[in-house]
Enzyme design. Structure first.
Site, PDB file in Angstrom:
ATOM      1  N   ALA A  15      45.535  11.634  27.849  1.00 27.57           N
ATOM      2  CA  ALA A  15      46.651  12.157  27.039  1.00 27.57           C
ATOM      3  C   ALA A  15      47.571  12.993  27.914  1.00 27.57           C
ATOM      4  CB  ALA A  15      46.103  12.983  25.875  1.00 27.57           C
ATOM      5  N   ASP A  39      41.239  12.171  25.075  1.00 27.89           N
ATOM      6  CA  ASP A  39      41.150  12.873  26.356  1.00 27.89           C
ATOM      7  C   ASP A  39      39.915  13.762  26.317  1.00 27.89           C
ATOM      8  OD1 ASP A  39      43.724  13.522  28.536  1.00 27.89           O
ATOM      9  OD2 ASP A  39      41.858  14.661  28.689  1.00 27.89           O
ATOM     10  N   THR A  99      45.433  11.699  44.978  1.00 29.29           N
ATOM     11  CA  THR A  99      44.976  11.405  46.339  1.00 29.29           C
ATOM     12  C   THR A  99      43.587  12.005  46.545  1.00 29.29           C
ATOM     13  OG1 THR A  99      47.280  11.513  47.036  1.00 29.29           O
ATOM     14  CG2 THR A  99      45.614  11.672  48.769  1.00 29.29           C
ATOM     15  N   ALA A 179      60.302   8.001  34.206  1.00 28.93           N
ATOM     16  CA  ALA A 179      60.462   9.190  35.041  1.00 28.93           C
ATOM     17  C   ALA A 179      60.387  10.407  34.127  1.00 28.93           C
ATOM     18  CB  ALA A 179      61.799   9.159  35.772  1.00 28.93           C
ATOM     19  N   GLU A 180      59.800  11.483  34.621  1.00 29.63           N
ATOM     20  CA  GLU A 180      59.691  12.681  33.804  1.00 29.63           C
ATOM     21  C   GLU A 180      61.077  13.273  33.564  1.00 29.63           C
ATOM     22  OE1 GLU A 180      56.558  15.343  35.042  1.00 29.63           O
ATOM     23  OE2 GLU A 180      55.303  13.628  35.537  1.00 29.63           O
ATOM     24  N   ALA A 236      57.694   3.506  46.354  1.00 32.66           N
ATOM     25  CA  ALA A 236      57.949   3.644  47.793  1.00 32.66           C
ATOM     26  C   ALA A 236      59.443   3.458  48.085  1.00 32.66           C
ATOM     27  CB  ALA A 236      57.115   2.629  48.571  1.00 32.66           C
ATOM     28  N   LEU A 238      61.972   3.915  45.993  1.00 31.74           N
ATOM     29  CA  LEU A 238      62.744   5.035  45.439  1.00 31.74           C
ATOM     30  C   LEU A 238      62.636   6.259  46.353  1.00 31.74           C
ATOM     31  CD1 LEU A 238      61.789   4.619  41.668  1.00 31.74           C
ATOM     32  CD2 LEU A 238      64.068   4.300  42.659  1.00 31.74           C
ATOM     33  N   CYS A 287      53.706  11.688  41.839  1.00 30.06           N
ATOM     34  CA  CYS A 287      53.451  10.286  42.199  1.00 30.06           C
ATOM     35  C   CYS A 287      54.032   9.795  43.516  1.00 30.06           C
ATOM     36  CB  CYS A 287      53.920   9.389  41.061  1.00 30.06           C
ATOM     37  SG  CYS A 287      52.901   9.648  39.596  1.00 30.06           S
ATOM     38  N   PHE A 288      55.262  10.151  43.861  1.00 28.41           N
ATOM     39  CA  PHE A 288      55.869   9.526  45.043  1.00 28.41           C
ATOM     40  C   PHE A 288      54.970   9.684  46.277  1.00 28.41           C
ATOM     41  CE2 PHE A 288      60.672   9.484  43.778  1.00 28.41           C
ATOM     42  CZ  PHE A 288      60.408   8.415  42.946  1.00 28.41           C
TER      43      PHE A 288
HETATM   44  P1  NAD Z   1      47.721  13.445  33.827  1.00 32.63           P
HETATM   45  O1  NAD Z   1      46.835  14.143  34.794  1.00 32.63           O
HETATM   46  O2  NAD Z   1      48.846  14.199  33.175  1.00 32.63           O
HETATM   47  O3  NAD Z   1      46.826  12.856  32.632  1.00 32.63           O
HETATM   48  C1  NAD Z   1      45.642  12.163  32.815  1.00 32.63           C
HETATM   49  C2  NAD Z   1      44.675  12.588  31.710  1.00 32.63           C
HETATM   50  O4  NAD Z   1      43.519  11.737  31.747  1.00 32.63           O
HETATM   51  C3  NAD Z   1      44.142  14.003  31.842  1.00 32.63           C
HETATM   52  O5  NAD Z   1      44.504  14.756  30.695  1.00 32.63           O
HETATM   53  C4  NAD Z   1      42.620  13.835  31.966  1.00 32.63           C
HETATM   54  O6  NAD Z   1      41.884  14.857  31.310  1.00 32.63           O
HETATM   55  C5  NAD Z   1      42.405  12.499  31.300  1.00 32.63           C
HETATM   56  N1  NAD Z   1      41.161  11.824  31.682  1.00 32.63           N
HETATM   57  C6  NAD Z   1      40.706  11.554  32.933  1.00 32.63           C
HETATM   58  N2  NAD Z   1      39.544  10.875  32.870  1.00 32.63           N
HETATM   59  C7  NAD Z   1      39.244  10.713  31.552  1.00 32.63           C
HETATM   60  C8  NAD Z   1      38.185  10.077  30.842  1.00 32.63           C
HETATM   61  N3  NAD Z   1      37.201   9.443  31.494  1.00 32.63           N
HETATM   62  N4  NAD Z   1      38.201  10.112  29.492  1.00 32.63           N
HETATM   63  C9  NAD Z   1      39.212  10.735  28.837  1.00 32.63           C
HETATM   64  N5  NAD Z   1      40.244  11.339  29.443  1.00 32.63           N
HETATM   65  C10 NAD Z   1      40.267  11.335  30.796  1.00 32.63           C
HETATM   66  O7  NAD Z   1      48.287  12.167  34.571  1.00 32.63           O
HETATM   67  P2  NAD Z   1      49.668  11.386  34.281  1.00 32.63           P
HETATM   68  O8  NAD Z   1      50.809  12.087  34.934  1.00 32.63           O
HETATM   69  O9  NAD Z   1      49.739  11.056  32.835  1.00 32.63           O
HETATM   70  O10 NAD Z   1      49.432  10.054  35.145  1.00 32.63           O
HETATM   71  C11 NAD Z   1      48.485   9.094  34.733  1.00 32.63           C
HETATM   72  C12 NAD Z   1      48.665   7.860  35.593  1.00 32.63           C
HETATM   73  O11 NAD Z   1      49.978   7.320  35.387  1.00 32.63           O
HETATM   74  C13 NAD Z   1      48.567   8.097  37.100  1.00 32.63           C
HETATM   75  O12 NAD Z   1      47.963   6.984  37.692  1.00 32.63           O
HETATM   76  C14 NAD Z   1      50.016   8.193  37.547  1.00 32.63           C
HETATM   77  O13 NAD Z   1      50.173   7.788  38.892  1.00 32.63           O
HETATM   78  C15 NAD Z   1      50.690   7.206  36.632  1.00 32.63           C
HETATM   79  N6  NAD Z   1      52.115   7.475  36.363  1.00 32.63           N
HETATM   80  C16 NAD Z   1      52.552   8.737  36.151  1.00 32.63           C
HETATM   81  C17 NAD Z   1      53.894   8.973  35.843  1.00 32.63           C
HETATM   82  C18 NAD Z   1      54.415  10.359  35.598  1.00 32.63           C
HETATM   83  O14 NAD Z   1      55.631  10.504  35.429  1.00 32.63           O
HETATM   84  N7  NAD Z   1      53.587  11.399  35.544  1.00 32.63           N
HETATM   85  C19 NAD Z   1      54.763   7.895  35.731  1.00 32.63           C
HETATM   86  C20 NAD Z   1      54.280   6.597  35.938  1.00 32.63           C
HETATM   87  C21 NAD Z   1      52.940   6.410  36.246  1.00 32.63           C
HETATM   88  C1  UGA Z   2      59.268   8.639  39.580  1.00 31.75           C
HETATM   89  C2  UGA Z   2      59.978   7.298  39.364  1.00 31.75           C
HETATM   90  O1  UGA Z   2      61.378   7.523  39.227  1.00 31.75           O
HETATM   91  C3  UGA Z   2      59.441   6.591  38.120  1.00 31.75           C
HETATM   92  O2  UGA Z   2      60.029   5.305  38.000  1.00 31.75           O
HETATM   93  C4  UGA Z   2      57.919   6.453  38.242  1.00 31.75           C
HETATM   94  O3  UGA Z   2      57.387   5.871  37.066  1.00 31.75           O
HETATM   95  C5  UGA Z   2      57.305   7.816  38.449  1.00 31.75           C
HETATM   96  O4  UGA Z   2      57.878   8.425  39.642  1.00 31.75           O
HETATM   97  C6  UGA Z   2      55.824   7.778  38.674  1.00 31.75           C
HETATM   98  O5  UGA Z   2      55.279   6.772  39.046  1.00 31.75           O
HETATM   99  O6  UGA Z   2      55.257   8.856  38.483  1.00 31.75           O
HETATM  100  P1  UGA Z   2      59.483  11.070  38.565  1.00 31.75           P
HETATM  101  O7  UGA Z   2      58.679  11.470  39.747  1.00 31.75           O
HETATM  102  O8  UGA Z   2      59.043  11.530  37.237  1.00 31.75           O
HETATM  103  O9  UGA Z   2      59.601   9.472  38.482  1.00 31.75           O
HETATM  104  O10 UGA Z   2      60.987  11.573  38.738  1.00 31.75           O
HETATM  105  P2  UGA Z   2      62.213  11.088  39.657  1.00 31.75           P
HETATM  106  O11 UGA Z   2      63.434  11.183  38.865  1.00 31.75           O
HETATM  107  O12 UGA Z   2      61.937   9.814  40.321  1.00 31.75           O
HETATM  108  O13 UGA Z   2      62.272  12.245  40.747  1.00 31.75           O
HETATM  109  C7  UGA Z   2      61.279  12.389  41.746  1.00 31.75           C
HETATM  110  C8  UGA Z   2      61.709  13.450  42.734  1.00 31.75           C
HETATM  111  O14 UGA Z   2      62.800  12.974  43.514  1.00 31.75           O
HETATM  112  C9  UGA Z   2      62.195  14.742  42.088  1.00 31.75           C
HETATM  113  O15 UGA Z   2      61.738  15.832  42.841  1.00 31.75           O
HETATM  114  C10 UGA Z   2      63.705  14.625  42.152  1.00 31.75           C
HETATM  115  O16 UGA Z   2      64.354  15.863  42.154  1.00 31.75           O
HETATM  116  C11 UGA Z   2      63.875  13.894  43.465  1.00 31.75           C
HETATM  117  N1  UGA Z   2      65.150  13.145  43.565  1.00 31.75           N
HETATM  118  C12 UGA Z   2      65.416  12.104  42.728  1.00 31.75           C
HETATM  119  C13 UGA Z   2      66.065  13.487  44.550  1.00 31.75           C
HETATM  120  O17 UGA Z   2      65.835  14.435  45.338  1.00 31.75           O
HETATM  121  N2  UGA Z   2      67.224  12.770  44.658  1.00 31.75           N
HETATM  122  C14 UGA Z   2      67.513  11.732  43.836  1.00 31.75           C
HETATM  123  O18 UGA Z   2      68.592  11.118  43.995  1.00 31.75           O
HETATM  124  C15 UGA Z   2      66.585  11.388  42.840  1.00 31.75           C
END
Ligand code: NAD
Ligand code: UGA
Length: 480
Positions: A15, A39, A99, A179-180, A236, A238, A287-288
């Site tokens: 979650a 979660d 990581t 993206a967040e 990668a 981006l 993530c990046f």
């Molecule tokens: P997060 O740490 O915010 O959330 C993951 C959650 O999973 C945690 O709350 C944790 O307690 C829960 N969890 C772990 N193991 C569990 C289990 N066995 N049972 C139940 N709950 C469990 O992580 P996130 O940012 O949501 O990222 C999740 C995945 O999505 C990662 O692989 C990340 O790379 C990918 N991703 C993240 C983003 C982003 O913007 N944050 C965007 C695209 C992809």
């Molecule tokens: C990034 C990707 O944009 C999403 O597509 C992907 O799903 C996500 O990672 C993921 O896998 O977690 P996010 O990290 O949430 O999304 O946000 P971004 O908007 O990509 O920004 C990443 C970082 O780059 C930030 O620190 C931002 O300030 C910086 N950034 C972005 C720059 O410095 N310059 C830019 O032009 C754009």
């Protein structure tokens, strides 16, 4: 190909920043599907269930409205993992994949312990046929591991007379590209949805869910490995653009060019495009860096050392940019920041999120603390407890800071506004591009600062003319 039986119940394990918003949008767009997000973290689940929607554990514009519409109707947040898996036709694995910090591949490879644990939970608790979807970002070929764990449980649970089928599974990859800060808009209007898999019936069942609001031509289908690798590759590429523009920003500063003008000039080339060309303090976010390091590790594993070195340089340039900014602040403040008060404006890794994972502010603040600075940190969405965890240093109460300044030890405290942070400061550093920093009243801020005072705008968001008119000296990223 037989038509897929429609998915009626979904369980999402995890979650977090992805699981919560993604499932909220699915529930919103598919009212006939029951979605349960589970979660192990009880505190997080309680926050998702908080009646006060301003206290959800993830801050995303528009998320509160979506959760408000669906929660309790067909969107549920729970710590009861087993029953939610048992009831599900389809399970998303949306757990963290950070990581590795120790063992083989430490510092590069993804730590897959949570993905393995959740796959084992699905193997143990599922009933009948279950579609298992990798939503987390994973190393290419992880689906093999997930499949192996599930296969070991295949057939279990069949009654003696064989009239009810035992457990069976289809594994799909469906990486998330949100993206967040723009998660809801990205989910509601995605550039594409990617589904990788071998089982056409399962692929179509998942595609049918997205088809509730995504145009058919935007739902791409690939094999499993292409889908897994496309996610790492997208991040990668981006991140590479950000390191490229940051490298040119440093060159602009050295030569008198202006990176914003260069970005505009090259961005109008339709082959390059205008997006992701904003110079700044380096990329942050969870993530990046992790995904590129994972790519580097995998390339090394397959003996592609030159390819690994190429992607490693994207991360190295990013770290260099962050240290470079801390160093230039020290240099401009007469070579020392020991005992000086510095206002840090913005701590989140980007605007419109409360997430600080790998935020550039962390490394820059740590460097300045190491130099003995007294930081006053203001971020509209990040709390003091989070900053303390990130800096690995407790907040110093205001009354103790005078003594600390004389000792030469760096310290920090949280401020509740940019003005409070700027009081008696020698400089203000803008590290996150929050909208309010574009509209700051620099005259008022300058009046409270110690002169001669500086503004270091690492995001190029401040009104440069207003800063200078207030008598402040300005450094802006990429401006020569
Ligand atoms: P997060 O740490 O915010 O959330 C993951 C959650 O999973 C945690 O709350 C944790 O307690 C829960 N969890 C772990 N193991 C569990 C289990 N066995 N049972 C139940 N709950 C469990 O992580 P996130 O940012 O949501 O990222 C999740 C995945 O999505 C990662 O692989 C990340 O790379 C990918 N991703 C993240 C983003 C982003 O913007 N944050 C965007 C695209 C992809
Ligand atoms: C990034 C990707 O944009 C999403 O597509 C992907 O799903 C996500 O990672 C993921 O896998 O977690 P996010 O990290 O949430 O999304 O946000 P971004 O908007 O990509 O920004 C990443 C970082 O780059 C930030 O620190 C931002 O300030 C910086 N950034 C972005 C720059 O410095 N310059 C830019 O032009 C754009």
């Amino acid at each position: 190909m037989s038509h897929p039986s429609p998915v009626r119940t979904i369980c999402c394990i995890g979650a977090g920043y992805v699981g919560g918003p993604t499932m909220a949008v699915i529930a919103d767009r598919c009212p006939e599907i029951q979605v349960t997000v589970v979660d192990l973290n009880a505190e997080r689940i309680a926050a998702w269930n908080d009646p006060d929607l301003s206290r959800l554990p993830v801050y995303e514009p528009g998320l509160d409205a979506v959760v408000g519409r669906c929660r309790g109707r067909n969107l549920h947040f729970s710590t009861a993992v087993e029953p939610a898996i048992a009831a599900a036709d389809l399970v998303f694995l949306s757990v963290n994949t950070p990581t590795k910090t120790k063992g083989v591949g430490a510092g590069q490879a993804s730590d897959l312990r949570w993905i393995e644990a959740s796959a084992r939970q699905v193997a143990a608790c599922s009933q009948g046929h279950t579609i298992v979807v990798e939503k987390s970002t994973l190393p290419v070929r992880t689906a093999e591991t997930v499949q192996a764990i599930l296969t070991a449980a295949q057939g279990e649970g069949a009654p003696g007379d064989g009239s009810t089928p035992g457990k069976s599974f289809s594994v799909l990859s469906n990486p998330e590209f949100l993206a967040e800060g723009t998660a809801i808009a990205d989910l509601e209007n995605p550039d594409r949805v990617l589904i990788g898999g071998e089982d056409p019936v399962a692929i179509e069942a998942l595609a049918d869910i997205y088809a509730h609001w995504v145009a058919p031509e935007q739902i791409l289908r690939t094999n499993l490995w292409s889908s897994e690798l496309s996610k790492l590759t997208a991040n990668a590429f981006l991140a590479q653009r950000i390191s490229s523009i940051n490298s040119i920003a440093a060159f602009c500063e050295a030569t008198g060019a202006d990176v914003q003008e260069v970005a505009r000039a090259i961005g109008t080339d339709s082959r390059i495009g205008p997006k992701f060309l904003k110079a700044g303090p380096g990329f942050g976010g969870s993530c990046f860096q992790k995904d590129i390091l994972n790519l580097v590790y995998l390339c090394g594993h397959y003996g592609l050392h030159e390819v690994a070195a190429y992607w490693q340089s994207v991360v190295d340039l990013n770290s260099w940019q962050q240290h470079r900014i801390a160093r230039l602040v020290v240099r401009r403040l007469f070579g020392t920041v020991t005992g000086k008060r510095l206002a840090v404006l913005g701590f989140a890794f980007k605007a419109d999120t409360n997430d600080t994972r790998e935020a550039p502010a962390i490394r820059i603040c740590r460097d300045l603390l190491e130099e003995g600075a007294q930081l006053a940190i203001y971020d509209p969405k990040v709390c003091a407890a989070q900053i303390a965890r990130d800096l690995g240093q407790a907040e110093l109460p205001a009354e103790a800071s005078e003594r600390q300044a004389l000792s030469g030890e760096g310290s920090w405290r949280a401020a509740s506004s940019a003005f409070e942070a700027g009081a008696a400061a020698d400089a203000a550093l803008i590290l996150t591009e929050w909208g309010e920093f574009a509209q700051l009243d620099w005259q008022a801020l300058a009046a409270g600062m110690r002169q001669p005072a500086w503004v270091f705008d690492a995001r190029a968001v401040a009104d440069a003319a207003a800063v200078r008119a207030a008598g402040l000296q300005l450094w802006r990223v990429g401006e020569g």
